[in-house]
Design a protein around this motif. Structure first.
Motif, PDB file in Angstrom:
ATOM      1  N   UNK A  75       0.691  -0.945  -0.140  1.00  0.00           N
ATOM      2  CA  UNK A  75      -0.034   0.133  -0.084  1.00  0.00           C
ATOM      3  C   UNK A  75       0.989   0.824   0.296  1.00  0.00           C
ATOM      4  N   UNK A  76       2.087   1.590   0.518  1.00  0.00           N
ATOM      5  CA  UNK A  76       3.007   2.351   0.734  1.00  0.00           C
ATOM      6  C   UNK A  76       2.605   3.149  -1.013  1.00  0.00           C
ATOM      7  N   UNK A  77       2.947   2.576  -2.178  1.00  0.00           N
ATOM      8  CA  UNK A  77       3.820   2.544  -3.363  1.00  0.00           C
ATOM      9  C   UNK A  77       2.884   3.915  -3.731  1.00  0.00           C
ATOM     10  N   UNK A  78       1.606   3.342  -2.505  1.00  0.00           N
ATOM     11  CA  UNK A  78       0.227   5.088  -3.406  1.00  0.00           C
ATOM     12  C   UNK A  78       0.354   5.833  -2.923  1.00  0.00           C
ATOM     13  N   UNK A 124       5.800   2.821  -8.074  1.00  0.00           N
ATOM     14  CA  UNK A 124       6.551   2.388  -6.607  1.00  0.00           C
ATOM     15  C   UNK A 124       7.003   3.622  -6.164  1.00  0.00           C
ATOM     16  N   UNK A 125       6.859   4.029  -4.997  1.00  0.00           N
ATOM     17  CA  UNK A 125       7.518   5.156  -4.006  1.00  0.00           C
ATOM     18  C   UNK A 125       8.494   5.030  -4.116  1.00  0.00           C
ATOM     19  N   UNK A 126       9.296   6.121  -4.227  1.00  0.00           N
ATOM     20  CA  UNK A 126      10.717   6.260  -3.989  1.00  0.00           C
ATOM     21  C   UNK A 126      10.113   7.175  -2.854  1.00  0.00           C
ATOM     22  N   UNK A 180      13.157   8.291  -0.703  1.00  0.00           N
ATOM     23  CA  UNK A 180      14.577   8.987  -0.665  1.00  0.00           C
ATOM     24  C   UNK A 180      14.155  10.682  -1.910  1.00  0.00           C
ATOM     25  N   UNK A 181      13.525  10.116  -3.075  1.00  0.00           N
ATOM     26  CA  UNK A 181      12.604  11.607  -3.633  1.00  0.00           C
ATOM     27  C   UNK A 181      11.883  11.198  -3.484  1.00  0.00           C
ATOM     28  N   UNK A 182      10.428  11.061  -2.293  1.00  0.00           N
ATOM     29  CA  UNK A 182       9.191  11.726  -2.020  1.00  0.00           C
ATOM     30  C   UNK A 182       8.875  11.719  -3.316  1.00  0.00           C
ATOM     31  N   UNK A 183       8.809  10.777  -4.333  1.00  0.00           N
ATOM     32  CA  UNK A 183       7.587  10.598  -5.612  1.00  0.00           C
ATOM     33  C   UNK A 183       7.616   9.435  -5.947  1.00  0.00           C
ATOM     34  N   UNK A 184       6.925   9.288  -6.277  1.00  0.00           N
ATOM     35  CA  UNK A 184       6.227   8.042  -7.359  1.00  0.00           C
ATOM     36  C   UNK A 184       6.920   7.895  -8.868  1.00  0.00           C
TER      37      UNK A 184
END
Length: 547
Positions: free
Chosen positions: A319-322, A367-369, A371-375
């Motif tokens: 779910x974190x990837x969303x 896929x949520x990154x 470190x970049x605070x971006x999907x």
């Protein structure tokens, strides 16, 4: 002269005052305790030096804990006054209440008996007896506990290293509830009592409800899990610390005990696997949620393996990837991003993707990154007929997260440690304290966090649980009890050093000291006895599931 500051107002005393006296001079009502120079103190504490004092009331969890402890004490006194040959036992129960059971009563507990107990409790409260701490020798405490038919307390004293013990005396009655107390019985303003098999339930004001008694909500699935916990206590021959320690008499007994506890988890997994397998033609998504440090990661992996043995191939989706990212998350009152809010997730995309996967379509997952605070773009996934989706996270049981999926295609699992373990019969160990100890050990192991760091974060964690997890636990199809009765003996070695590192001047000293008060009674259990696939390995390290 002693100078006391309360809400920036100064009071001077030529004779050391009690906090209760200061509260009256400051014309403060509904106070239960006080923070004195960053230390929690009882209201009968005497100020011998200058102090900054912040009085605590019903909105403070520390203060309400003192209220609850005193209420248990008074109810135990009332039962003793009426039925001196009986013994009352307290356990934490459903809907944030306390379950009281009475052994040795000689006749069934009914409405008339409960009314008699409540009438005596009310009399004790109205009489406003003083409750005073007494420091006595362990030998004298043993004599008193024997006199008051508290044989379980005699057993716990055998594991006490100190020669003296603190007890509280009220109108000739002695007892100790392993916590601070109110100075007089009249401070108990409100509570509820009603029959609830096999005893009666006690409700009291809760800090998270603004000092009000929450509405009682009977939760059959959750209540059923607690009944199994009580049965487990009978299976192992008792659920007090002395009973647990008795398994350490020989290595053989201890190994058997550890394996019994682990087998209990195995049996639950088999039971859960069968429920899912029997309905595999309908169930397309398994949702797993539970409060912090419940062991969700290890549980999800073990459930995955259990399902694979039944010919079901699970697909784990995070779910974190969303997450939408900090900038798109809802805001807290202070303007900071509320990353625990359900709208911090892309709920619409999650529903769209899950529905498409269930229809058999191929989906490119995000896929949520962090470190970049971006999907970013993730892997492409397609769910086959013999595969099932597993999601795990704080919002997994919230129907909004999976609103596009019909209920018959979802199976919801609530996981949390449900323990009826006691220091002695009148002092249950809090489930929350167990989770806090787990988190304390895990944070130090994997994040090199101090005890104070963990304690600093805990109120925010708890706030999120009350807002996003507990309201949805009733929707669960299955409650998995992640408690391992032997785990305190293992956690103790890891936690004690951290807890003792908390300085007496720290605002967290009272929490550290409270945990140490009961943890020190457990006998150590070596890590080597913990299986590599055990849920406990998630916290102490050495898990076979670790990447």
């Amino acid at each position: 002269m002693i100078n006391v500051t309360v809400n920036e107002k100064k009071f001077e005393y030529s004779v050391p005052p009690t906090l209760e006296e200061v509260a009256k001079d400051a014309k403060l009502n509904n106070v239960l305790a006080a923070n004195v120079n960053s230390r929690l103190r009882e209201l009968n504490y005497v100020l011998s030096d200058d102090a900054d004092v912040k009085f605590l009331g019903y909105d403070s969890s520390d203060a309400v804990r003192i209220y609850e402890t005193t209420l248990r004490y008074v109810i135990a006194k009332a039962v003793h006054n009426l039925y001196p040959k009986s013994e009352v036992k307290f356990s934490y129960s459903v809907s944030r209440s306390i379950l009281a059971e009475i052994d040795g009563l000689g006749f069934p507990l009914d409405d008339d008996i409960l009314l008699a107990i409540k009438t005596e409790v009310d009399r004790i409260i109205k009489t406003n007896y003083k409750i005073e701490r007494r420091r006595i020798s362990v030998g004298e405490a043993t004599r008193l506990y024997t006199k008051f038919n508290m044989h379980d307390k005699v057993e716990i004293l055998k594991y006490r290293e100190e020669e003296y013990v603190n007890l509280y005396e009220c109108d000739g009655y002695y007892n100790y509830m392993f916590g601070y107390m109110l100075p007089e019985t009249g401070y108990l303003k409100t509570y509820n009592m009603f029959l609830y098999n096999p005893g009666f339930l006690i409700q009291y004001p809760r800090a998270e409800f603004g000092g009000k008694i929450p509405e009682f909500i009977d939760e059959p699935v959750f209540g059923g899990a607690l009944r199994k916990v009580a049965q487990w206590g009978q299976t192992i021959g008792g659920n007090t610390i002395p009973a647990i320690n008795s398994f350490s008499k020989t290595h053989h007994d201890l190994v058997d005990f550890v394996n019994m506890c682990e087998t209990k988890h195995n049996q639950q997994l088999v039971e859960l696997g069968k429920l899912i397998s029997d309905n595999k033609d309908d169930i397309r998504l398994i949702a797993i949620a539970g409060p912090s440090s419940s062991g969700k990661t290890t549980f999800s992996n073990r459930l995955r393996i259990e399902l694979k043995t039944r010919g079901i191939k699970p697909i784990m989706i995070s779910i974190d990837d969303y997450y939408l990212g900090k900038h798109q998350a809802p805001k807290n009152p202070d303007g900071s991003p509320d990353l625990e809010h359900i709208n911090a997730l892309d709920v619409e995309l999650f529903n769209k993707d899950m529905a498409a996967l269930i229809r058999g379509e191929e989906v490119e997952l995000p896929k949520f990154n962090f470190s970049k605070n971006a999907r970013e773009k993730g892997k492409k996934v397609k769910v086959k007929h013999d595969e099932i989706i597993i999601i795990e996270g704080i919002h997994a049981l919230n129907s909004l997260l999976t609103k596009s999926i019909p209920n018959h295609q979802k199976f919801k699992v609530y996981i949390a440690p449900q323990t009826q373990l006691h220091i002695d019969n009148q002092n249950p160990i809090s489930i929350t304290d167990l989770r806090l100890l787990r988190r304390l050990v895990r944070d130090q192991k994997y994040r090199n966090s101090s005890a104070e760091d963990t304690f600093d974060m805990w109120p925010s964690v708890r706030k999120g649980e009350f807002k996003w997890i507990y309201p949805y636990q009733k929707e669960a199809n299955y409650v998995f009890n992640s408690e391992l009765t032997y785990e305190f003996g293992v956690l103790k070695k890891h936690a004690v050093k951290q807890l003792r590192s908390v300085e007496s001047s720290s605002k967290h000293f009272i929490t550290a000291n409270r945990l140490l008060k009961f943890l020190k009674y457990f006998k150590d259990i070596e890590d080597e006895l913990v299986p590599v696939n055990s849920l406990l390995r998630e916290f102490i390290g050495g898990s076979s599931f670790a990447e």
